[in-house]
Design an enzyme around this catalytic site. Sequence first.
Site, short mmCIF file in Angstrom:
data_model
loop_
_atom_site.label_atom_id
_atom_site.label_comp_id
_atom_site.label_asym_id
_atom_site.label_seq_id
_atom_site.Cartn_x
_atom_site.Cartn_y
_atom_site.Cartn_z
N CYS A 2 0.85 -1.18 0.00
CA CYS A 2 0.00 0.00 0.00
C CYS A 2 0.90 1.24 0.00
CB CYS A 2 -0.93 0.09 1.20
SG CYS A 2 -2.07 -1.26 1.33
N ARG A 27 3.75 -0.35 -4.84
CA ARG A 27 3.46 -0.89 -3.51
C ARG A 27 2.08 -1.56 -3.41
NH1 ARG A 27 7.11 1.68 0.21
NH2 ARG A 27 5.86 0.93 1.94
N TRP A 74 -3.02 -2.56 -1.57
CA TRP A 74 -2.80 -4.00 -1.77
C TRP A 74 -3.65 -4.67 -0.70
CZ3 TRP A 74 -1.03 -8.22 1.04
CH2 TRP A 74 -0.73 -9.36 0.28
N ASN A 100 -1.62 2.39 5.95
CA ASN A 100 -0.80 1.24 5.55
C ASN A 100 -0.57 0.41 6.79
OD1 ASN A 100 -0.49 2.34 3.07
ND2 ASN A 100 1.72 2.71 3.23
N GLY A 101 -0.58 -0.91 6.62
CA GLY A 101 -0.32 -1.79 7.76
C GLY A 101 -1.53 -2.68 8.03
N GLU A 449 15.63 -19.35 -8.11
CA GLU A 449 15.31 -17.94 -8.37
C GLU A 449 14.67 -17.80 -9.76
OE1 GLU A 449 14.93 -15.34 -6.80
OE2 GLU A 449 15.18 -13.70 -8.21
N LYS A 453 10.97 -16.26 -10.51
CA LYS A 453 10.75 -15.13 -11.43
C LYS A 453 9.69 -15.47 -12.45
CE LYS A 453 12.29 -12.47 -9.80
NZ LYS A 453 13.24 -12.09 -8.79
N GLU A 456 6.11 -15.86 -10.88
CA GLU A 456 5.48 -14.68 -10.30
C GLU A 456 4.97 -13.68 -11.32
OE1 GLU A 456 9.43 -12.49 -8.59
OE2 GLU A 456 7.54 -11.67 -7.88
N HIS A 472 14.32 -38.99 -7.30
CA HIS A 472 13.73 -39.33 -6.00
C HIS A 472 12.27 -38.87 -5.92
CE1 HIS A 472 17.57 -40.75 -4.60
NE2 HIS A 472 18.12 -39.62 -5.03
N LYS A 563 5.31 -4.89 -4.26
CA LYS A 563 6.69 -4.73 -3.83
C LYS A 563 6.65 -4.32 -2.37
CE LYS A 563 10.92 -3.96 -5.74
NZ LYS A 563 11.49 -5.11 -6.44
C1 F6R Z 1 10.51 -11.69 -6.02
C2 F6R Z 1 10.65 -10.66 -5.02
C3 F6R Z 1 10.30 -11.00 -3.62
C4 F6R Z 1 11.18 -10.20 -2.64
C5 F6R Z 1 10.70 -10.45 -1.20
C6 F6R Z 1 11.58 -9.77 -0.19
O1 F6R Z 1 10.91 -11.24 -7.28
O2 F6R Z 1 11.02 -9.56 -5.31
O3 F6R Z 1 10.40 -12.36 -3.38
O4 F6R Z 1 12.49 -10.58 -2.78
O5 F6R Z 1 9.39 -9.98 -1.06
O6 F6R Z 1 11.64 -8.40 -0.41
P1 F6R Z 1 12.80 -7.50 0.16
O7 F6R Z 1 14.04 -7.89 -0.56
O8 F6R Z 1 12.37 -6.11 -0.14
O9 F6R Z 1 12.87 -7.81 1.62
#
Ligand code: F6R
Length: 568
Positions: A2, A27, A74, A100-101, A449, A453, A456, A472, A563
């Site tokens: 948010c 956000r 969000w 926010n929160g 990773e 990617k 997501e 396995h 994010k």
């Molecule tokens: C995936 C991604 C998330 C962040 C995770 C932690 O592409 O970006 O998995 O890595 O939410 O976020 P930070 O690094 O901001 O603590």
Amino acid sequence: MCGIFGYIGKNNAKEKLIEGLENLEYRGYDSSGVAIVQNGQIHIVKKAGKVCVLKDELLQSDLDGHCGIAHTRWATHGLPTELNAHPHTDSKNQLCLVHNGIIENYISLKKEFNLTTKTQSDTEVIAELIAKIKEKDNLEKIKKACSFLKGSYALAVIFENEPDAIYLAKKESPLMTTYGEDGIYISSDANAFKKYANNFYILKNNEFAKIKNNDIEFYNKNSKINKKLNNFEKTFSFENKNEFLMQDEIMQTPDALKETALFFENFKNLKNYFDNIDNIYLIGCGTAYHSCLLGKKYLEFLNIPIFSEIASEFRYSNVKPSKKSLCIFVSQSGETADTIACIKKCNCKTLAITNVPNSSITFNCKKTILMKAGWERAVASTKAYCCQLLVFYLIKCLLKNEKPKWKQLVSSCKKYLKKNNIKDISKKVLNFEKIMFIGRQEDYVTAMESSLKLKEISYINCIACPSGELKHGTLALVDENTLVVLISTKSSLHNKNLLSKQEIEARKGCCFVASNIINSEIELPNLNSDLMPIMSILPFQLLACEVCISKGYNPDKPRNLSKSVTVE
Ligand code: F6R
């Protein structure tokens, strides 16, 4: 999670709020809304969907005022509908607020104070509660209401009886404010008002602010306080050249690596911080957790126990680091709630690796290594991940008194990003129902990773598996609809990896190899083994982005995600 933005000044608040929300949309982007004061009256406009939907509505409206608050959401409590969008009001419209929160005790507060609400949001309870408090002074109302709240909040509030003021309150969720060139700005991320200010104030937990008459007054629970200004960290600015931020951010990796390596010179005195420790915990979430997995590999030469931990798990585990532990917290945003919760569990040396100065993680850790990846706004972390790995590599070189070879890394990444075949590969990927990434050791982490990617942002169901583990269990999934991407960058393990390729092909699965060792579908440049994982993720970041765009999705705003995960 948010975004909050606010403006009070001589210019048109509507335009400022739209710009602020666009900057903060990374956000959260389920719904958004504004409250603008016009002729002493508060007007609220809210919309479900992305900020552009609200923007269209606002641009058509003749709302005209100089004071307002805004929010991009969000959803945590309640569907992302117009009704649940912020700002929220109390039932008598005495005030409106953005939040926010998460308010953890909102259900018990409703019962205790006999509050009735019309939405599913926990935020509306805060509005009702403030309205119910008997104190006359608006600041005192907020202070008193906050004393009943459990959980996290950043709040911006406007009262109907004082429409020329904005009040702020903060606990755990970030909130900043500043004197800009044409008024006072408020935001949950200082980058959103950076264009208008040279420095800014950061509210700490249980602090409040009253913004009125072109003045910001700060308070704690008991009295008025003075606060110091924070400067914006000097950071090089990146140009936006592509349609999507994620494309830009991947392309910025070489510069981000270079800047991070140069800036690391400032942290060389941290060498002693690694003395007299019994063990190391590396803690993060998602992509940052993958950095921790590789961080362990970089630091294994120390020959002490090293544990890589998922923050959301570690915060509830019975394991407690000892006084002689070193806990390293990795977080791009520096605001991830689960990671911050783990810091509070540690009574030992704590070190943050983050991309955001003055973030909660830097306040909570005893030491910080700041990366210089530049602002990362696409939800999927890319350049910041590479910089996190680079920091671990630089720490290794520092502790071993070795000269780091990051220049080689920068030039290889640059060359690879200029010329690669990922567009063609992405077309082939689209033909498969199931995708698996496999590898051994560091390559297995790259596989994890890569899988994260791709899933997501393109919503393809994919998994990662250590090559040796296939037989396995996971091999049962392989059929003619399966693509397995085998990452093989370690010559000592390459022949073993080729056995996995044969196992896959014998089950009619298709296997693409990504390697620096043999001619392969995805050819990687040859680099020193420490640098390889920093480079070998690039094809898969590009791949995820390409696949996502060809499926018609926006890589910057994947569904259900946001994010900066500032709530649990
Ligand atoms: C995936 C991604 C998330 C962040 C995770 C932690 O592409 O970006 O998995 O890595 O939410 O976020 P930070 O690094 O901001 O603590």
